[in-house]
Design a protein around this motif. Structure first.
Motif, short mmCIF file in Angstrom:
data_model
loop_
_atom_site.label_atom_id
_atom_site.label_comp_id
_atom_site.label_asym_id
_atom_site.label_seq_id
_atom_site.Cartn_x
_atom_site.Cartn_y
_atom_site.Cartn_z
N TRP A 33 -0.90 -3.05 5.90
CA TRP A 33 -1.54 -3.84 4.83
C TRP A 33 -2.70 -3.06 4.23
O TRP A 33 -3.87 -3.29 4.54
N HIS A 34 -2.37 -2.12 3.38
CA HIS A 34 -3.28 -1.04 2.96
C HIS A 34 -4.33 -1.40 1.91
O HIS A 34 -5.21 -0.57 1.66
N HIS A 35 -4.28 -2.59 1.29
CA HIS A 35 -5.27 -2.88 0.25
C HIS A 35 -6.53 -3.56 0.79
O HIS A 35 -7.54 -3.60 0.11
N LEU B 2 4.87 1.98 -2.85
CA LEU B 2 4.82 2.11 -4.32
C LEU B 2 3.38 2.12 -4.81
O LEU B 2 3.05 2.74 -5.83
N HIS B 3 2.49 1.42 -4.11
CA HIS B 3 1.10 1.23 -4.56
C HIS B 3 0.15 2.20 -3.85
O HIS B 3 0.39 2.60 -2.71
N HIS B 4 -0.97 2.50 -4.52
CA HIS B 4 -2.01 3.37 -3.96
C HIS B 4 -2.61 2.73 -2.71
O HIS B 4 -2.95 1.54 -2.72
N PRO C 27 11.78 -6.31 -6.47
CA PRO C 27 11.28 -7.06 -7.64
C PRO C 27 10.15 -6.33 -8.37
O PRO C 27 9.89 -6.59 -9.53
N MET C 28 9.48 -5.37 -7.69
CA MET C 28 8.45 -4.58 -8.38
C MET C 28 9.08 -3.77 -9.51
O MET C 28 8.41 -3.39 -10.46
N ASP C 29 10.37 -3.44 -9.34
CA ASP C 29 11.15 -2.80 -10.42
C ASP C 29 10.42 -1.61 -11.03
O ASP C 29 10.24 -1.52 -12.24
O1 LIG Z 1 2.83 -4.45 -2.51
C1 LIG Z 1 1.65 -4.26 -2.72
C2 LIG Z 1 0.83 -5.11 -3.61
C3 LIG Z 1 1.37 -6.13 -4.32
C4 LIG Z 1 0.57 -6.89 -5.30
C5 LIG Z 1 -0.72 -6.54 -5.61
C6 LIG Z 1 -1.44 -7.24 -6.57
C7 LIG Z 1 -0.85 -8.30 -7.24
C8 LIG Z 1 0.44 -8.69 -6.94
C9 LIG Z 1 1.15 -7.99 -5.95
N1 LIG Z 1 2.39 -8.37 -5.50
C10 LIG Z 1 3.26 -9.11 -6.18
O2 LIG Z 1 3.09 -9.40 -7.30
C11 LIG Z 1 4.49 -9.54 -5.47
C12 LIG Z 1 4.54 -9.66 -4.10
C13 LIG Z 1 5.71 -10.12 -3.50
C14 LIG Z 1 6.82 -10.43 -4.24
C15 LIG Z 1 6.77 -10.28 -5.62
C16 LIG Z 1 5.57 -9.84 -6.19
O3 LIG Z 1 5.35 -9.69 -7.48
C17 LIG Z 1 6.26 -9.70 -8.43
C18 LIG Z 1 6.60 -10.89 -9.03
C19 LIG Z 1 7.48 -10.83 -10.07
C20 LIG Z 1 7.99 -9.60 -10.49
C21 LIG Z 1 7.59 -8.42 -9.89
C22 LIG Z 1 6.74 -8.46 -8.84
N2 LIG Z 1 1.00 -3.25 -2.14
O4 LIG Z 1 1.64 -2.36 -1.35
#
Ligand SMILES: O=C(/C=C/c1ccccc1NC(=O)c1ccccc1Oc1ccccc1)NO
Ligand SMILES: [Zn+2]
Length: 415
Positions: free
Chosen positions: A167-169, A205-207, A299-301
């Motif tokens: 959980w890196h953030h 995928l994320h910093h 879903p991050m696509d």
């Molecule tokens: O995965 C992460 C961070 C995720 C994240 C950070 C800031 C705001 C939102 C985040 N995560 C999400 O939106 C997220 C998490 C779980 C499932 C779908 C998520 O989003 C979507 C929702 C709809 C479309 C695409 C992505 N860090 O490694």
């Protein structure tokens, strides 16, 4: 069961994983080599799984991942160690007590208007809700990473795995990006009780901003993050110019990548950067966050990776033969994330797996092919050859990259 072609065969010899270019054992076979059997610790228990299944953004991902690893018979290739949840005191080896006390208080409060000013100050609110159970699941995930790190420190194993960690953030005094307790920082601090130089690698995928922030001012922990970097994309940090401060100047490496990154580019950059990091930092232990939200179908696509490149990154780290802590992280297409971490577990245990996923409790999630491997989508990789070359050049030619260490070494040899 022994004869079932799906279940690994006792005499399964460590094999070469298919190369990202599709060949098995191509030009860089020297890098892969047939590794001596490594003792692997896998952190898991029924309580651990049910607590980590409650992590909001990845419901039941812990159990779904474990079920595939078990169905392939990989548990018999590892030593399974049950964790305890991290205690308040352990958590506050990194986090501020004010933040953790607030997190505990809010998780016990079922008033929908509980997010007061203090909550906001600690990043708790609508983007990082402090719902009932959030503290418990986060402290169990952190306990898993601490248990894994302790196994490495005590020399019980050479590789330790916690797929519910990563959980890196999370920051010292705030939640961020659905991360509440930074188990990675706690694990690295535990490794630092034995190892002088610890390397952190982040292929999510994320910093990996929370881990980078924690260690940006020290030369004892180098953080290297490969991630999508583009305007408006979370968390927005992690550019090439982000290289550490004070004593830590030159000990932060960021590898910003563009949309659509595919296996070939990702692994090419990874290998080139890590070759340099190995020579210049010469780590004594390494922690790798294996977030799977860069996979095709997430879903991050955003990226378009398959498990081949992520597994190849771990295979590369194995060749260093230094203690290795493997953690999970992002990964929101849950069956693909389970495929990825099962594939990595098979690489670490040197086990050949059939690509036909064995029948098990969650088998239906893997239809219609029921295949362990995934295919890339057809979105373009916008990382042009010149972008890749430029990123690698900027890192390999960086004057500040731990030059002091090399300088001292050269002086000694000159004397
Ligand atoms: O995965 C992460 C961070 C995720 C994240 C950070 C800031 C705001 C939102 C985040 N995560 C999400 O939106 C997220 C998490 C779980 C499932 C779908 C998520 O989003 C979507 C929702 C709809 C479309 C695409 C992505 N860090 O490694
Ligand atoms: Zn992520």
């Amino acid at each position: 069961e022994e004869n079932d072609q799906n279940v690994l065969h006792k005499d399964a010899s460590p094999v070469y994983q298919t190369d990202v270019n599709g060949d098995t054992g191509g030009s860089n076979t020297i890098r892969k080599g047939l590794l001596p059997e490594k003792k692997v610790v896998y952190v898991c228990s029924a309580d651990f799984l049910s607590e980590c299944d409650r992590i909001a953004k990845v419901p039941f991902r812990a159990s779904i991942t474990h079920a595939v690893i078990e169905a392939y018979g990989l548990l018999s290739r590892m030593s399974v160690v049950p964790p305890k949840p991290a205690t308040f005191e352990e958590i506050c080896h990194f986090h501020s007590t004010d933040y953790i006390e607030c997190l505990q208080r809010l998780c016990q409060d079922d008033d929908p208007d509980k997010y007061d000013e203090e909550a906001e100050e600690f990043g708790l609110g609508y983007d990082c809700p402090a719902d009932e159970g959030v503290y418990d699941s986060a402290s169990w995930a952190a306990g898993g990473t601490l248990t894994a790190a302790e196994q490495l420190v005590s020399g019980q194993c050479s590789v330790a795995i916690n797929w519910a960690g990563g959980w890196h953030h999370a920051k010292r005094d705030s939640a961020a990006g659905f991360c509440y307790i930074n188990d990675i920082v706690l694990g690295i601090l535990k490794l630092r009780t034995k190892y002088d130089r610890v390397l952190y690698v982040d292929i999510d995928l994320h910093h990996g901003d929370g881990v980078e922030d924690a260690f940006c001012a020290t030369s004892k922990v180098m953080t290297v993050s490969f991630h999508k970097y583009s305007p408006g994309f979370f968390p927005g940090t992690g550019n090439l110019s982000d290289t550490g401060i004070g004593k830590g100047a030159g000990y932060t490496v960021n590898v910003p990548l563009n949309e659509g990154c595919q296996d070939e580019n990702f692994y090419r950059v990874f290998e080139k950067v890590m070759d340099i990091v190995k020579i210049k930092f010469d780590p004594e232990a390494v922690v790798c966050q294996c977030g799977a939200d860069g996979l095709a179908g997430d879903p991050m696509d955003s990226f378009n990776l398959t498990t081949l490149s992520l597994a190849k990154c771990v295979q590369y780290l194995l060749t260093w033969n230094i203690p290795l802590l493997l953690l999970g992280g992002g990964g929101y297409h849950i069956p693909n994330t389970a495929r990825c971490w099962t594939h990595i577990t098979s690489v670490v245990t040197g086990t050949k797996l059939s690509s036909d996923i064995p029948e098990h409790r969650y088998f239906t999630l893997y239809g219609p092919d029921y295949d362990l491997m995934i295919s890339p989508g057809n979105r373009a990789d916008t990382n042009t050859p010149s972008h890749i070359k430029n990123v690698i050049a900027q890192i390999s030619d960086r004057p500040d990259l731990f030059v002091c260490k090399i300088h001292i070494k050269q002086n000694v040899s000159e004397d």
